[in-house]
Design a protein around this motif. Structure first.
Motif, mmCIF file in Angstrom:
data_model
loop_
_atom_site.group_PDB
_atom_site.id
_atom_site.type_symbol
_atom_site.label_atom_id
_atom_site.label_comp_id
_atom_site.label_asym_id
_atom_site.label_seq_id
_atom_site.Cartn_x
_atom_site.Cartn_y
_atom_site.Cartn_z
ATOM 1 N N GLY A 27 -8.459 -47.416 20.157
ATOM 2 C CA GLY A 27 -7.058 -47.194 20.502
ATOM 3 C C GLY A 27 -6.120 -48.151 19.794
ATOM 4 O O GLY A 27 -5.048 -47.759 19.339
ATOM 5 N N LEU A 28 -6.512 -49.424 19.682
ATOM 6 C CA LEU A 28 -5.692 -50.392 18.952
ATOM 7 C C LEU A 28 -5.546 -50.011 17.488
ATOM 8 O O LEU A 28 -4.454 -50.088 16.918
ATOM 9 N N VAL A 29 -6.643 -49.591 16.885
ATOM 10 C CA VAL A 29 -6.592 -49.180 15.477
ATOM 11 C C VAL A 29 -5.692 -47.955 15.320
ATOM 12 O O VAL A 29 -4.814 -47.917 14.447
ATOM 13 N N LEU A 30 -5.896 -46.952 16.164
ATOM 14 C CA LEU A 30 -5.078 -45.736 16.082
ATOM 15 C C LEU A 30 -3.606 -46.023 16.361
ATOM 16 O O LEU A 30 -2.726 -45.494 15.674
ATOM 17 N N LEU A 78 -2.129 -47.713 13.324
ATOM 18 C CA LEU A 78 -1.948 -46.771 12.218
ATOM 19 C C LEU A 78 -0.810 -45.785 12.491
ATOM 20 O O LEU A 78 -0.007 -45.488 11.606
ATOM 21 N N ASN A 79 -0.763 -45.263 13.701
ATOM 22 C CA ASN A 79 0.197 -44.208 14.021
ATOM 23 C C ASN A 79 1.577 -44.718 14.408
ATOM 24 O O ASN A 79 2.567 -44.023 14.202
ATOM 25 N N HIS A 80 1.649 -45.903 15.013
ATOM 26 C CA HIS A 80 2.913 -46.385 15.561
ATOM 27 C C HIS A 80 3.245 -47.809 15.140
ATOM 28 O O HIS A 80 4.194 -48.406 15.663
ATOM 29 N N GLY A 81 2.485 -48.354 14.203
ATOM 30 C CA GLY A 81 2.658 -49.751 13.811
ATOM 31 C C GLY A 81 4.056 -50.092 13.345
ATOM 32 O O GLY A 81 4.611 -51.134 13.715
ATOM 33 N N LEU A 98 4.845 -43.747 25.671
ATOM 34 C CA LEU A 98 3.935 -42.763 26.253
ATOM 35 C C LEU A 98 2.923 -42.297 25.215
ATOM 36 O O LEU A 98 1.729 -42.199 25.495
ATOM 37 N N LYS A 99 3.380 -42.032 23.996
ATOM 38 C CA LYS A 99 2.473 -41.621 22.922
ATOM 39 C C LYS A 99 1.439 -42.701 22.634
ATOM 40 O O LYS A 99 0.266 -42.405 22.391
ATOM 41 N N CYS A 103 -6.204 -42.693 25.319
ATOM 42 C CA CYS A 103 -6.942 -41.689 26.104
ATOM 43 C C CYS A 103 -7.930 -40.905 25.250
ATOM 44 O O CYS A 103 -8.972 -40.474 25.744
ATOM 45 N N VAL A 104 -7.601 -40.707 23.987
ATOM 46 C CA VAL A 104 -8.472 -39.912 23.108
ATOM 47 C C VAL A 104 -9.843 -40.573 22.943
ATOM 48 O O VAL A 104 -10.863 -39.947 23.239
#
Length: 89
Positions: free
Chosen positions: A31-34, A37-40, A54-55, A61-62
């Motif tokens: 989750g930290l990695v994602l 990457l996605n919201h950094g 929220l995102k 959760c994934v």
């Protein structure tokens, strides 16, 4: 075994302490990695609004869900093989 019994068995495995601990560890690391990457960029700028927050939370959760699902299937397969039952791949 009825579908209700099967669902109950799956829930029992999914909520077992070992599965929950393993899934939580996977969720934190992946989750930290994602999230990075996605919201950094948004996080680094400090522009995290409620929708983005929220995102980010859902991002964790994934891997939790995938790890739980995989663990449940592995435990169920192991249990069935130890009982001498059929193992599905």
């Amino acid at each position: 075994m009825s579908s209700a019994d099967s669902f109950s068995e799956l829930c029992k495995i999914a909520l077992s302490p070992a599965v929950v601990r393993r899934a939580a560890r996977v969720a934190v690391v992946v989750g930290l990695v994602l999230a990075a990457l996605n919201h950094g960029g948004v996080i680094m700028q400090g522009n995290v609004d409620p929708a983005t927050a929220l995102k980010i939370m859902l991002t964790f959760c994934v891997p939790y869900s995938v790890s739980t699902y995989s663990s449940v299937l592995a435990v169920r397969e192991l249990t069935r093989s130890q009982r001498g039952g059929q193992v599905n791949s």
